[in-house]
Design an enzyme around this catalytic site. Structure first.
Site, PDB file in Angstrom:
ATOM      1  N   TRP A  77     -12.803   1.449 -38.992  1.00  0.00           N
ATOM      2  CA  TRP A  77     -11.662   0.991 -38.887  1.00  0.00           C
ATOM      3  C   TRP A  77     -10.755  -0.059 -39.398  1.00  0.00           C
ATOM      4  O   TRP A  77      -9.368   0.204 -39.881  1.00  0.00           O
ATOM      5  CB  TRP A  77     -11.265   0.453 -37.371  1.00  0.00           C
TER       6      TRP A  77
ATOM      7  N   GLU B 167     -16.263   0.481 -36.344  1.00  0.00           N
ATOM      8  CA  GLU B 167     -15.584  -0.660 -35.965  1.00  0.00           C
ATOM      9  C   GLU B 167     -15.040  -1.419 -37.255  1.00  0.00           C
ATOM     10  O   GLU B 167     -13.763  -1.296 -37.631  1.00  0.00           O
ATOM     11  CB  GLU B 167     -15.752  -1.562 -35.250  1.00  0.00           C
TER      12      GLU B 167
ATOM     13  N   TRP C  39       7.412  -2.902 -31.045  1.00  0.00           N
ATOM     14  CA  TRP C  39       6.363  -3.291 -31.154  1.00  0.00           C
ATOM     15  C   TRP C  39       6.111  -4.288 -32.074  1.00  0.00           C
ATOM     16  O   TRP C  39       5.254  -5.306 -32.151  1.00  0.00           O
ATOM     17  CB  TRP C  39       5.392  -1.810 -32.054  1.00  0.00           C
TER      18      TRP C  39
ATOM     19  N   TRP D  93      14.585   1.110 -28.459  1.00  0.00           N
ATOM     20  CA  TRP D  93      13.916  -0.091 -27.466  1.00  0.00           C
ATOM     21  C   TRP D  93      14.887  -0.632 -26.859  1.00  0.00           C
ATOM     22  O   TRP D  93      16.053  -0.452 -27.402  1.00  0.00           O
ATOM     23  CB  TRP D  93      13.313  -1.169 -29.081  1.00  0.00           C
TER      24      TRP D  93
ATOM     25  N   ASN E  58     -10.917  -7.047 -27.937  1.00  0.00           N
ATOM     26  CA  ASN E  58     -10.064  -5.714 -28.549  1.00  0.00           C
ATOM     27  C   ASN E  58      -9.302  -4.362 -27.277  1.00  0.00           C
ATOM     28  O   ASN E  58      -8.555  -4.190 -27.147  1.00  0.00           O
ATOM     29  CB  ASN E  58     -11.334  -5.183 -29.326  1.00  0.00           C
TER      30      ASN E  58
END
Length: 481
Positions: free
Chosen positions: A281, A278, A363, A310, A345
């Protein structure tokens, strides 16, 4: 005289720029308050408040070293060169020291500062500090930035096996300077002060960050792999807030994790391996920010996904933002974010995929909403997570893998404890009904909770169709050729 320019590195220990500055002579520190810039970056009020609270604790610890902390205002970063230049003239500064930040605006700001200061004969030094590896040092065989995390992680592990990044020694106290510490404001115009309850969830200061790290790595880290996806359990370290503000460093986290696993990376505790992944990441997404600047410009990492149709659905977007979707796991997660400035998360992925796939809403709407509320808001991690979930990003989930919120809910909150905590209106439902109150219907008088805003199966098909009909990357490249 040396000037330490503090940004997202609000700590005394393991601070590369601070230690480097102190080695070269007497130091004063400065922090720039930039309200208009922060607003343009959608920084959350609770995050700005967290910075101010940490500045107060840092000011106290710097006092012990006789290092004055000054506060200056540069409404936007365009004023940073002139504000710092004036400060350097005032205190006869020979060199400015700062830890590197990433993102296109940050890089432009620092380049402009360097140019202004060097024209006046003042050195400007930048240091690797919030990452384990310099961006550009972990590349593919063809010399490009990695686009797939697993390949990036493998190279990182090989490098860490060869040489662990050392912790930086904290500076000793210096001879007192005839300079007063500046008052640190309680608030900044344009950013509301969060509730006492929210502030109490995130106490400021290095001592608190170190206490959390020690508590986590003493025991909880070994259960991390099994419990990190369960929002009702304290299975995560909740250090992201402290990492984002630089109250703790990734080096300190890495060293503590390895200590709890007898110095081992892959062998030993699976929880340690998973948690270090993590941290990597976080590293990966910052390297992406440098290697592919378009993600700093609100562009999709995968160019062909810019053609996704979208939907403009303001009412549905508003219901999602208010936690009124009719899917309890989504609504509970949104309420957790609004109340605490943080979201689990696993739920960040579930919530993001619901918005971008089931509602087919851009997004960027979700990315912005998260930044406006997250106390741990970080451009690289937030953008990376949103693009991963929406299948527009690096190493993204295949577009046809769409999380079903009901399945995710029953799998990761099987007893409905997380849901009932944040949606008390559902507390009387049994552990089957709580995931999908529509099952209750009017049979038992129903509950005061909205009906599901979308048919999961139909909305899934709509998303699959939208992705299926995108032009291929090859077609785009031919078209631009």
């Amino acid at each position: 005289m040396q000037l330490l320019w503090l940004r997202s590195d609000l700590r005394q220990h393991d601070n590369t720029a601070l230690s480097a500055a102190a080695e070269r002579g007497p130091v004063i520190a400065v922090f720039l308050i930039s309200p208009q810039q922060w607003l343009s970056h959608d920084d959350a009020p609770c995050k700005v408040d967290f910075w101010l609270r940490n500045l107060r604790t840092l000011s106290d610890s710097l006092k012990q070293l006789n290092i004055p902390l000054l506060i200056r205002t540069a409404p936007t970063w365009e004023q940073a060169p002139s504000v710092l230049s004036e400060l350097c003239q005032q205190f006869d500064i020979h060199a400015v020291h700062a830890n590197q930040e990433y993102g296109i605006n940050e890089t432009r700001r620092d380049d402009a500062v360097a140019q202004t200061l060097e024209a006046q004969g003042i050195e400007f030094h930048r240091y690797l500090d919030q990452l384990l590896f310099q961006p550009g040092s972990i590349l593919t065989q063809s010399g490009s930035y990695f686009q797939v995390f697993s390949q990036f992680r493998r190279i990182c592990y090989n490098r860490l096996h060869m040489a662990m990044p050392a912790l930086v020694t904290a500076p000793a106290g210096q001879t007192p300077l005839p300079i007063e510490h500046d008052f640190i404001p309680e608030s900044v115009e344009g950013f509301a002060t969060p509730s006492d309850t929210l502030q109490a969830l995130w106490p400021a200061g290095e001592d608190e960050a170190q206490r959390r790290l020690a508590t986590f790595t003493d025991e909880q880290i070994h259960y991390y792999q099994d419990e990190r996806d369960l929002p009702a359990k304290p299975g995560t370290s909740q250090l992201s807030t402290y990492l984002a503000a630089g109250v703790i460093s990734p080096r300190q986290c890495l060293h503590a994790a390895l200590r709890s696993n007898n110095g081992e990376f892959e062998s030993g505790s699976p929880g340690v391996f998973t948690w270090i992944s993590e941290l990597l990441w976080r590293e990966f997404y910052k390297h992406i920010l440098v290697g592919y600047p378009r993600v700093s410009r609100h562009r999709a990492f995968r160019p062909e996904t810019e053609y996704l149709p979208w939907r403009d659905a303001p009412n549905e977007l508003a219901a999602w933002k208010q936690g009124r979707t009719g899917f309890p796991i989504i609504d509970a997660a949104i309420r957790q974010l609004l109340a605490t400035g943080w979201m689990h998360n696993r739920l960040r992925m579930v919530v993001a995929m619901f918005l971008t796939k089931n509602l087919l809403i851009d997004w960027r709407e979700g990315e912005r909403f998260f930044m406006q509320h997250l106390i741990d808001g970080d451009l690289a991690a937030n953008n990376g997570g949103w693009q991963w979930s929406s299948s527009t990003g690096t190493d993204s989930v295949p577009y046809f893998r769409i999380f079903n919120p009901l399945t995710q809910s029953t799998r990761f909150d099987p007893e409905g404890l997380f849901i009932k905590h944040w949606l008390p209106e559902l507390s009387d439902l049994n552990k089957k009904e709580v995931h999908n109150p529509a099952l209750v219907g009017g049979l038992f008088g129903g509950v005061d909770y909205p009906a599901p805003m979308v048919n999961l199966s139909q909305s899934r098909d709509r998303a699959l169709s939208a992705f299926k009909h995108l032009p291929s990357r090859q077609m785009l490249e031919v078209g631009h050729g």
